[in-house]
Design a protein around this motif. Structure first.
Motif, PDB file in Angstrom:
ATOM      1  N   ARG A  17       0.830  -1.207   0.000  1.00  0.00           N
ATOM      2  CA  ARG A  17       0.000   0.000   0.000  1.00  0.00           C
ATOM      3  C   ARG A  17       0.862   1.253   0.000  1.00  0.00           C
ATOM      4  NH1 ARG A  17      -5.292  -0.441   2.630  1.00  0.00           N
ATOM      5  NH2 ARG A  17      -4.648   1.197   4.067  1.00  0.00           N
ATOM      6  N   GLY A  18       2.006   1.205   0.705  1.00  0.00           N
ATOM      7  CA  GLY A  18       2.886   2.354   0.749  1.00  0.00           C
ATOM      8  C   GLY A  18       3.488   2.674  -0.605  1.00  0.00           C
ATOM      9  N   VAL A  19       3.945   1.643  -1.315  1.00  0.00           N
ATOM     10  CA  VAL A  19       4.481   1.850  -2.659  1.00  0.00           C
ATOM     11  C   VAL A  19       3.397   2.406  -3.570  1.00  0.00           C
ATOM     12  CG1 VAL A  19       5.394   0.677  -4.699  1.00  0.00           C
ATOM     13  CG2 VAL A  19       6.288   0.111  -2.431  1.00  0.00           C
ATOM     14  N   ALA A  20       2.179   1.856  -3.468  1.00  0.00           N
ATOM     15  CA  ALA A  20       1.074   2.320  -4.308  1.00  0.00           C
ATOM     16  C   ALA A  20       0.774   3.790  -4.070  1.00  0.00           C
ATOM     17  CB  ALA A  20      -0.175   1.475  -4.044  1.00  0.00           C
ATOM     18  N   ALA A  21       0.838   4.230  -2.817  1.00  0.00           N
ATOM     19  CA  ALA A  21       0.534   5.625  -2.490  1.00  0.00           C
ATOM     20  C   ALA A  21       1.458   6.587  -3.229  1.00  0.00           C
ATOM     21  CB  ALA A  21       0.641   5.842  -0.979  1.00  0.00           C
ATOM     22  N   LEU A  22       2.739   6.236  -3.328  1.00  0.00           N
ATOM     23  CA  LEU A  22       3.696   7.094  -4.021  1.00  0.00           C
ATOM     24  C   LEU A  22       3.536   7.016  -5.535  1.00  0.00           C
ATOM     25  CD1 LEU A  22       6.948   6.453  -1.933  1.00  0.00           C
ATOM     26  CD2 LEU A  22       5.348   8.366  -1.758  1.00  0.00           C
ATOM     27  N   LEU A  23       3.316   5.810  -6.051  1.00  0.00           N
ATOM     28  CA  LEU A  23       3.204   5.649  -7.499  1.00  0.00           C
ATOM     29  C   LEU A  23       1.980   6.367  -8.062  1.00  0.00           C
ATOM     30  CD1 LEU A  23       4.251   1.916  -8.008  1.00  0.00           C
ATOM     31  CD2 LEU A  23       5.609   3.975  -8.444  1.00  0.00           C
ATOM     32  N   LEU A  24       0.904   6.442  -7.272  1.00  0.00           N
ATOM     33  CA  LEU A  24      -0.305   7.103  -7.757  1.00  0.00           C
ATOM     34  C   LEU A  24      -0.050   8.563  -8.124  1.00  0.00           C
ATOM     35  CD1 LEU A  24      -2.938   5.636  -5.271  1.00  0.00           C
ATOM     36  CD2 LEU A  24      -2.882   5.274  -7.750  1.00  0.00           C
ATOM     37  N   VAL A  25       0.796   9.232  -7.355  1.00  0.00           N
ATOM     38  CA  VAL A  25       1.102  10.634  -7.643  1.00  0.00           C
ATOM     39  C   VAL A  25       1.768  10.749  -9.011  1.00  0.00           C
ATOM     40  CG1 VAL A  25       2.267  12.704  -6.827  1.00  0.00           C
ATOM     41  CG2 VAL A  25       1.418  11.026  -5.162  1.00  0.00           C
ATOM     42  N   VAL A  26       2.701   9.855  -9.279  1.00  0.00           N
ATOM     43  CA  VAL A  26       3.426   9.870 -10.548  1.00  0.00           C
ATOM     44  C   VAL A  26       2.490   9.544 -11.712  1.00  0.00           C
ATOM     45  CG1 VAL A  26       5.266   8.734 -11.856  1.00  0.00           C
ATOM     46  CG2 VAL A  26       5.610   9.286  -9.431  1.00  0.00           C
ATOM     47  N   ILE A  27       1.667   8.513 -11.536  1.00  0.00           N
ATOM     48  CA  ILE A  27       0.772   8.070 -12.615  1.00  0.00           C
ATOM     49  C   ILE A  27      -0.218   9.168 -12.992  1.00  0.00           C
ATOM     50  CG2 ILE A  27      -1.070   6.433 -13.187  1.00  0.00           C
ATOM     51  CD1 ILE A  27       0.465   4.440 -11.294  1.00  0.00           C
ATOM     52  N   HIS A  28      -0.861   9.749 -11.995  1.00  0.00           N
ATOM     53  CA  HIS A  28      -1.884  10.755 -12.286  1.00  0.00           C
ATOM     54  C   HIS A  28      -1.267  12.058 -12.805  1.00  0.00           C
ATOM     55  CE1 HIS A  28      -4.574   8.434  -9.259  1.00  0.00           C
ATOM     56  NE2 HIS A  28      -4.652   7.937 -10.482  1.00  0.00           N
ATOM     57  N   SER A  29      -0.057  12.353 -12.363  1.00  0.00           N
ATOM     58  CA  SER A  29       0.630  13.534 -12.910  1.00  0.00           C
ATOM     59  C   SER A  29       0.916  13.331 -14.391  1.00  0.00           C
ATOM     60  CB  SER A  29       1.930  13.791 -12.146  1.00  0.00           C
ATOM     61  OG  SER A  29       1.672  14.144 -10.802  1.00  0.00           O
ATOM     62  N   LEU A  30       1.329  12.136 -14.769  1.00  0.00           N
ATOM     63  CA  LEU A  30       1.550  11.859 -16.191  1.00  0.00           C
ATOM     64  C   LEU A  30       0.259  11.988 -16.975  1.00  0.00           C
ATOM     65  CD1 LEU A  30       3.379  10.688 -18.557  1.00  0.00           C
ATOM     66  CD2 LEU A  30       2.309   8.499 -17.982  1.00  0.00           C
ATOM     67  N   TRP A  31      -0.815  11.393 -16.477  1.00  0.00           N
ATOM     68  CA  TRP A  31      -2.086  11.409 -17.200  1.00  0.00           C
ATOM     69  C   TRP A  31      -2.565  12.834 -17.456  1.00  0.00           C
ATOM     70  CZ3 TRP A  31      -5.482   7.232 -14.298  1.00  0.00           C
ATOM     71  CH2 TRP A  31      -4.981   5.956 -14.583  1.00  0.00           C
ATOM     72  N   MET A  32      -2.455  13.695 -16.479  1.00  0.00           N
ATOM     73  CA  MET A  32      -3.018  15.031 -16.594  1.00  0.00           C
ATOM     74  C   MET A  32      -2.049  16.058 -17.176  1.00  0.00           C
ATOM     75  SD  MET A  32      -6.108  14.800 -15.814  1.00  0.00           S
ATOM     76  CE  MET A  32      -7.003  13.330 -15.355  1.00  0.00           C
ATOM     77  N   TYR A  33      -0.768  15.895 -16.922  1.00  0.00           N
ATOM     78  CA  TYR A  33       0.198  16.904 -17.342  1.00  0.00           C
ATOM     79  C   TYR A  33       1.015  16.490 -18.565  1.00  0.00           C
ATOM     80  CZ  TYR A  33      -0.670  18.763 -12.632  1.00  0.00           C
ATOM     81  OH  TYR A  33      -1.249  19.250 -11.497  1.00  0.00           O
ATOM     82  N   GLY A  34       1.228  15.197 -18.773  1.00  0.00           N
ATOM     83  CA  GLY A  34       2.060  14.741 -19.875  1.00  0.00           C
ATOM     84  C   GLY A  34       1.392  14.976 -21.225  1.00  0.00           C
ATOM     85  N   SER A  35       2.143  15.520 -22.175  1.00  0.00           N
ATOM     86  CA  SER A  35       1.598  15.749 -23.514  1.00  0.00           C
ATOM     87  C   SER A  35       1.220  14.428 -24.159  1.00  0.00           C
ATOM     88  CB  SER A  35       2.614  16.478 -24.387  1.00  0.00           C
ATOM     89  OG  SER A  35       3.733  15.635 -24.643  1.00  0.00           O
ATOM     90  N   VAL A  36       0.390  14.499 -25.180  1.00  0.00           N
ATOM     91  CA  VAL A  36      -0.026  13.285 -25.886  1.00  0.00           C
ATOM     92  C   VAL A  36       1.196  12.541 -26.410  1.00  0.00           C
ATOM     93  CG1 VAL A  36      -1.303  12.405 -27.871  1.00  0.00           C
ATOM     94  CG2 VAL A  36      -2.270  14.264 -26.492  1.00  0.00           C
ATOM     95  N   GLU A  37       2.167  13.275 -26.957  1.00  0.00           N
ATOM     96  CA  GLU A  37       3.376  12.650 -27.491  1.00  0.00           C
ATOM     97  C   GLU A  37       4.191  11.999 -26.376  1.00  0.00           C
ATOM     98  OE1 GLU A  37       1.714  15.624 -30.051  1.00  0.00           O
ATOM     99  OE2 GLU A  37       2.472  15.817 -27.984  1.00  0.00           O
ATOM    100  N   THR A  38       4.283  12.663 -25.233  1.00  0.00           N
ATOM    101  CA  THR A  38       5.038  12.117 -24.110  1.00  0.00           C
ATOM    102  C   THR A  38       4.409  10.830 -23.608  1.00  0.00           C
ATOM    103  OG1 THR A  38       5.749  14.332 -23.434  1.00  0.00           O
ATOM    104  CG2 THR A  38       5.890  12.591 -21.790  1.00  0.00           C
ATOM    105  N   GLN A  39       3.097  10.811 -23.524  1.00  0.00           N
ATOM    106  CA  GLN A  39       2.415   9.619 -23.035  1.00  0.00           C
ATOM    107  C   GLN A  39       2.501   8.464 -24.014  1.00  0.00           C
ATOM    108  OE1 GLN A  39      -1.229   9.872 -20.837  1.00  0.00           O
ATOM    109  NE2 GLN A  39      -1.191  12.092 -20.751  1.00  0.00           N
TER     110      GLN A  39
END
Length: 369
Positions: A17-39
């Protein structure tokens, strides 16, 4: 006390659960902030999208911890389910309604991604508020597994249910009665549209596998090795079952990640169990006796729901500054630690405020004079 428990807590669950808590921040930041090309085209986007497929690990840990909790009453299960559901709709309000209707900062290209344009009408705002995400799925699932635990004690029956759920899902996927309120509930259960990202069926399979794992662990003397053995054996079996089905017909047996099919469900659970097994040996076992590391994982595990709500809120609110899908890989790599630090900082401050409020409320008027 067994080797993987501390003060009544099972440390391997805290680790997951601890690892998941940190990874969620990274995943959702990519989804919302990463350009279409970056993703789509960068190594960073591909890697993080692959990490995002590890959602099943979090749900498996949910089922595992559910079996091992001391709270086993129907009343507690109902109360907990309602609390998780309310948290899910509160999060939707914070993610969508506040930046759109209160701040007026939501980027227009985010609105256009839904096929809409500003200003949104009441129906569109209601659609966003009622969007079914992982907390809605977890809340409904918590109620269902509470009933299962109350009426079914044989762990093999629970495992059979986990394996049958994907088959059942294909029979009812997308079924509606044509009654709006009822149809919304049915969508939460087995919807196939994008108003619900995580329908209960088939994702509850992951939780049921976790429940079986918890009973397997108990039946083997609460030994850490039992969790590893099960993860490896079941991971290999389900991956071997799901992968050929996906290869044979991707569109039918996998569909898409959020509304995955029979093969996709088996494959995702299997791969997540294997990743869990690998990380347990490579990271958890070498570090489980490191007090600082495990205290950090324990803290993240206890705060995972709060962290989940804060990081999604922060990501959506900051779109008013950063924009929607605007950043390249280098910019994202610089942003990730900032988002993690901000999320954990806000969570800590809220935790301290709640503690101060409780301690203040416990002081009587007589004691305070």
């Amino acid at each position: 006390m067994t080797t993987n428990e501390h003060n009544g807590r099972v440390l391997i669950i805290d680790f997951g659960r601890g690892v998941a808590a940190l990874l969620l921040v990274v995943i959702h930041s990519l989804w919302m902030y990463g350009s279409v090309e970056t993703q789509a085209d960068s190594a960073l986007g591909t890697t993080i999208h692959m990490i995002g497929k590890l959602t099943a690990s979090f749900l498996i840990c949910m089922g595992l911890s559910f079996v091992l909790t001391r709270h086993t009453s129907l009343a507690y299960g109902l109360k907990r389910a309602v609390m998780i559901l309310l948290a899910g709709y509160l999060l939707n309000a914070l993610k969508f309604i506040v930046p759109i209707s209160v701040f007026g900062t939501m980027p227009e290209n985010f609105i256009e991604a839904y096929g809409w344009s500003s200003p949104l009408n009441g129906g569109q705002l209601r659609y966003l508020l009622l969007t079914g995400d992982i907390l809605q799925m977890a809340g409904v699932s918590f109620l269902i597994i509470t009933l299962i635990r109350h009426f079914i004690t044989n762990k093999n029956v629970i495992l059979a249910l986990a394996l049958l759920v994907p088959l059942f899902t294909e029979l009812v996927r997308g079924y509606r009665l044509g009654v709006p309120g009822v149809d919304y509930v049915l969508d939460l259960l087995w919807g196939d549209q994008w108003n619900v990202y995580f329908p209960v069926f088939p994702w509850i399979s992951c939780i049921l596998v976790g429940m079986y794992m918890g009973q397997y662990y108990q039946d083997h003397g609460r030994q850490e090795q039992a969790i590893y053995d099960f993860s490896l054996k079941m991971g290999v079996a389900l991956t071997a079952l799901g992968a050929p089905l996906i290869w044979y017909d991707w569109d039918y047996f996998f569909r898409d990640f959020f509304h995955t099919g029979i093969g996709g469900t088996y494959y995702l659970i299997g791969v997540n169990l294997l990743v869990f097994w690998v990380l347990s040996w490579l990271v958890f076992k070498p570090l489980k006796n490191n007090a600082r590391f495990m205290n950090g994982m324990m803290y993240l595990s206890k705060r995972v729901t709060s962290i989940y709500i804060i990081q999604w809120t922060l990501v959506c609110w900051l779109m008013g500054i950063i924009g929607y899908q605007t950043l390249n890989s280098a910019q994202l790599l610089m942003l990730f630690p900032v988002m993690i630090a901000a999320t954990l900082g806000i969570d800590y401050l809220l935790k301290r405020l709640m503690e101060l409020r409780r301690s203040g409320a416990s002081v009587s008027p007589t004691e305070s004079t």
